[in-house]
Structures are given as C-alpha cells and as structure tokens.
Scaffold this motif. Structure first.
Motif, PDB file in Angstrom:
ATOM      1  N   ALA A 182      -6.323  14.258 -22.972  1.00 17.14           N
ATOM      2  CA  ALA A 182      -6.443  15.160 -21.891  1.00 17.14           C
ATOM      3  C   ALA A 182      -5.477  16.500 -21.687  1.00 17.14           C
TER       4      ALA A 182
ATOM      5  N   TYR B 161      -2.232  17.344 -17.091  1.00 20.06           N
ATOM      6  CA  TYR B 161      -2.298  17.138 -15.794  1.00 20.06           C
ATOM      7  C   TYR B 161      -2.039  18.504 -14.412  1.00 20.06           C
ATOM      8  N   ARG B 162      -2.507  19.135 -14.418  1.00 18.95           N
ATOM      9  CA  ARG B 162      -1.966  19.904 -13.087  1.00 18.95           C
ATOM     10  C   ARG B 162      -1.540  18.987 -11.926  1.00 18.95           C
ATOM     11  N   LEU B 163      -0.669  19.267 -11.142  1.00 20.96           N
ATOM     12  CA  LEU B 163      -0.853  18.363 -10.480  1.00 20.96           C
ATOM     13  C   LEU B 163      -0.812  18.950  -9.012  1.00 20.96           C
TER      14      LEU B 163
ATOM     15  N   PRO C 256      -0.301  13.958 -19.683  1.00 25.55           N
ATOM     16  CA  PRO C 256      -0.454  12.511 -19.464  1.00 25.55           C
ATOM     17  C   PRO C 256       0.000  11.923 -19.917  1.00 25.55           C
TER      18      PRO C 256
ATOM     19  N   THR D 230      -8.862  14.450 -15.220  1.00 26.36           N
ATOM     20  CA  THR D 230      -8.146  15.042 -15.298  1.00 26.36           C
ATOM     21  C   THR D 230      -7.149  14.833 -13.989  1.00 26.36           C
ATOM     22  N   ALA D 231      -6.032  15.821 -13.815  1.00 22.33           N
ATOM     23  CA  ALA D 231      -5.397  14.917 -12.457  1.00 22.33           C
ATOM     24  C   ALA D 231      -6.111  14.802 -10.649  1.00 22.33           C
ATOM     25  N   GLU D 232      -7.356  15.034 -11.166  1.00 22.02           N
ATOM     26  CA  GLU D 232      -7.898  14.648  -9.891  1.00 22.02           C
ATOM     27  C   GLU D 232      -8.569  14.026 -10.405  1.00 22.02           C
TER      28      GLU D 232
ATOM     29  N   PRO E  74      -8.719  11.224 -13.356  1.00 19.39           N
ATOM     30  CA  PRO E  74      -8.096  10.526 -13.834  1.00 19.39           C
ATOM     31  C   PRO E  74      -8.905   9.400 -14.155  1.00 19.39           C
TER      32      PRO E  74
ATOM     33  N   LEU F 122      -0.773   9.585  -8.818  1.00 21.91           N
ATOM     34  CA  LEU F 122      -1.346  10.960  -8.783  1.00 21.91           C
ATOM     35  C   LEU F 122      -1.831  11.061  -7.899  1.00 21.91           C
TER      36      LEU F 122
END
Lengths: 205, 193
Positions: free
Chosen positions: A91, A94-96, A109, A136-138, A140, A173
């Motif tokens: 991936a 991740y944009r948290l 990640p 993605t962060a949303e 995973p 997350l």
C-alpha cells in the motif's frame, strides 16, 4: 504473501493455445484436401509458395512491418516474463489525518506491520510471523503469515489474534479492518521469544 | 499483469502456471529478437541474411499435401492442446481452509476474512502427530487440499490396529486445528525390525 500473475497466465496461455490449435487444424485440413472443398483455398497438391518471395520481401514496407511485428512481439513477451516475478503489491503511505492548513499525518504501513509481527511473535507456539498491510488507512487490508511449531494450539492462537492483535491494529488506525487474510505455516523450529515451554511424559505410580 | 492496486489476493489459490508461461514468454521473446535482428540487418546491409536461405529453399519446394506440412500441422495441434490444457486444468489448491475463531469478527467484517493452512504445514503437523503415537518408529506425510497420506514404519511384529490409531489420531489433531473440511487421512504401515 506475494502476488503472482495467475489470471494473466491462464488467459494468455488459453488465447495462444486456441490460436495455435486452430492454425494446426487448418493446416491439417488443407493438407488432407478437405479445406479446399469447403473454402476457396488452393488445391492440396499445389505448392505453398507459388511465386518468388524475393520481390515481396525486398519492399521497404514489408521490412518495416516485420520490424514492427518483431519489436511488438519482443516487448510483449518481455512484459509477460517480468510479470512472472512475484510482487508484494504494497500500500501507499496511510494518510491518517489531513486537516489542510493544520497539516497532515501519514504513516508507513510497514511500521504498523512490524508492530503486528512483534505482538504476534510473543503468542504461544509462534516461531515467526510476517505481516503486510495493504488498502488505505480507512479500509486497511491485513495479510498475515504466522509460522507455529507443530505442537502449537492453533485455535488458541486464532483466539489471541482475534481478541487482541487485530483489535489493537484497528484501534491504532481508528478504522475496522476491511480484510484479514491469515496463513498458518508449521515449522520444526522452536519459539525464540515468549515464555511457552511444552513437555510430555507419563507419570508412573 | 501483476497487480499494483494495493489490495490483497486470496491466499488459497490454484497454481499460477509460471513455468509454462515463462517458457512460452522466452520463446516469443527469442522469436521477436530474431525478427528484429534480421530486419535491422536487412535495413543496414540491403540484403537478407544468408541464414534465411535454408528456410527460403524449404518453402520454395513445399506442397500443401507434403509430409512437412502434415508434420507442422500435427506439431501445432499438439502444442496448442498442451497450452490449452496448461490454461484450463485448474490444479490443486495450495492451502486448506481453517475455521475462524468462534469469537472472531472484532473489527473485521465477517465476509472479508480468510484463514488457511498450507498443504506443507498440514503434512508437517500430521507427521509430528503420527510420531507421537506409540509403536511408530518413523513417519512421513504428504498432504493435498483433500487428503493426507502417512507412510509409517514400525518395529511391531503385529501391526494390528496401528493404522487405525494413526489415522484416528491425525484426524483428531487436524479437526482440533479447525481444518474445514478435515482432509481424508490414510496410512500405510510397514513393519521394520
């Protein structure tokens, strides 16, 4: 863990197989004289090349066409060969959190994957582990390979993973796992971390 | 094409046909490079390579009903069938499905979980379990997605119910792991003294 080009291989092999099989059958029908009776093809006794090939292949356009065919064939074949190399398909970062003017928070990640591995390696019976986070962060997407010794209680391991490791990852997350794929492997090696000791024997009274 | 979408693929899968794909890919690459080399040489020298003289002479005398055409046709049919079989024969799964934990689902959608145990791992567990059974001197195991076979060597003169004890013990262990379905377990016992 790594991904291969199974679908691409099956598709291309099937297409090439059908083409080569059709060409072979057409040749056999032509050689046996059946095809000339069904279609407007030369009689079976006639030569395959009726004229002189030299004038045709002397034309610059014919040479150019052959060159293009050669380049296309070589490039596509090279792409197909390179596709055989198994890929991790990881991936992106991740944009948290992204608040515009406030700044943004990103996370590699692999950092989270290492944390998961470290936690899994302490579970009873686990010899080693390898984690890969995708998605993605949303949303995973966790792929986890756990190697256990041959005496390990796999059900207990699954309960530990489901009750502690995976919820911890989701909590970190702040998002539920979209996918969880777990591969269990078995090794003759013993656990290098943790406090689990197995013993068997018979008590004589 | 290899994926580059950052998504996982199922861990339980059939063979990816890497060997036949690589062989065909290399042959196509060789053919493409040869064609490029020949045409570039033709553009630079103004004449076709003398290497093509043999094929040219062969084509000049070739008749549609000649034995060479029959040979090429039969070879093409055989190669085409082999390629089709490589593509269509599904092959065995590389892993067996394991039931998820009863209290699973915390933070994970129910339809997005996959737990598998590789065939090699199942064979290793079966072998280890077999070695713990009284009377077993040594054991080896092979496993597919549907069956596990054990080859057991024993020092016992009368092997008696050893085969049954081995298959029952291994089946019980595989069931305890949670394999779903539990593969069919068979054993052959060889007495060695």
């Amino acid at each position: 863990m790594r991904q291969t080009a199974g679908t691409l291989n099956r598709t291309l092999l099937a297409i090439l197989g059908i083409l080569v099989l059709a060409a072979g059958l057409a040749l056999l029908l032509q050689a046996s004289g059946i095809l000339p009776t069904l279609a407007n093809t030369p009689p079976a006794g006639r030569k395959v090349v009726s004229g002189d090939l030299h004038p045709f292949f002397s034309q610059p356009s014919a040479v150019s066409v052959l060159l293009v065919i050669g380049v296309l064939t070589a490039v596509l074949a090279l792409v197909w060969i390179i596709a055989q190399i198994p890929r991790k398909n990881p991936a992106d970062a991740y944009r948290l959190d992204d608040d515009g003017a406030q700044g943004r928070t990103i996370c590699d990640p692999s950092v989270l994957a290492t944390a998961v591995e470290n936690q899994v390696n302490t579970l009873p019976g686990v010899v080693g582990s390898s984690a890969m986070l995708r998605g993605t962060a949303e949303e995973p997407d966790l792929t986890l390979k756990v190697t256990v010794n041959d005496r390990a209680d796999v059900r207990e391991l699954l309960r530990h993973l489901e009750s502690s490791t995976l919820p911890d990852l989701s909590a970190a997350l702040e998002a539920p796992l979209q996918r969880r794929r777990l591969q269990i492997d078995v090794s003759g090696r013993t656990q290098s971390t943790g406090i689990v000791a197995h013993s068997t024997g018979v008590v004589l009274k | 094409m290899s994926r580059n979408d950052g998504q996982s693929t199922p861990l339980r899968r059939r063979p990816s046909r890497t060997v036949p794909a690589s062989i065909v890919g290399i042959l196509l690459l060789a053919a493409g490079v040869a064609l490029v080399w020949l045409t570039v040489a033709r553009l630079m020298d103004g004449t076709w390579s003398t290497l093509l003289q043999g094929p040219r002479d062969w084509l000049a005398v070739l008749a549609w009903n000649g034995p060479d055409v029959w040979g090429v046709g039969i070879a093409a049919v055989v190669v085409g069938l082999i390629l089709l079989l490589c593509a269509l024969i599904p092959g065995r799964f590389n892993a067996l499905t394991v039931r998820d934990a009863d209290d699973a689902g915390v933070g994970v959608r129910a339809n997005e979980r996959e737990t598998v145990m590789t065939s090699r791992a199942v064979a290793q567990v079966a072998k280890a379990q077999c070695a713990r059974i009284d009377g077993v001197r040594s054991a080896s195991a092979t496993a597919t997605d549907k069956r596990v076979h054990l080859s057991v060597k024993t020092s016992l003169r009368n092997t008696g119910d050893l085969s049954t004890r081995v298959t029952d013990g291994v089946r019980e262990r595989l069931n305890a792991i949670g394999l779903d379905p539990v593969p069919h377990v068979t054993a052959t016992v060889e007495s060695k003294r």
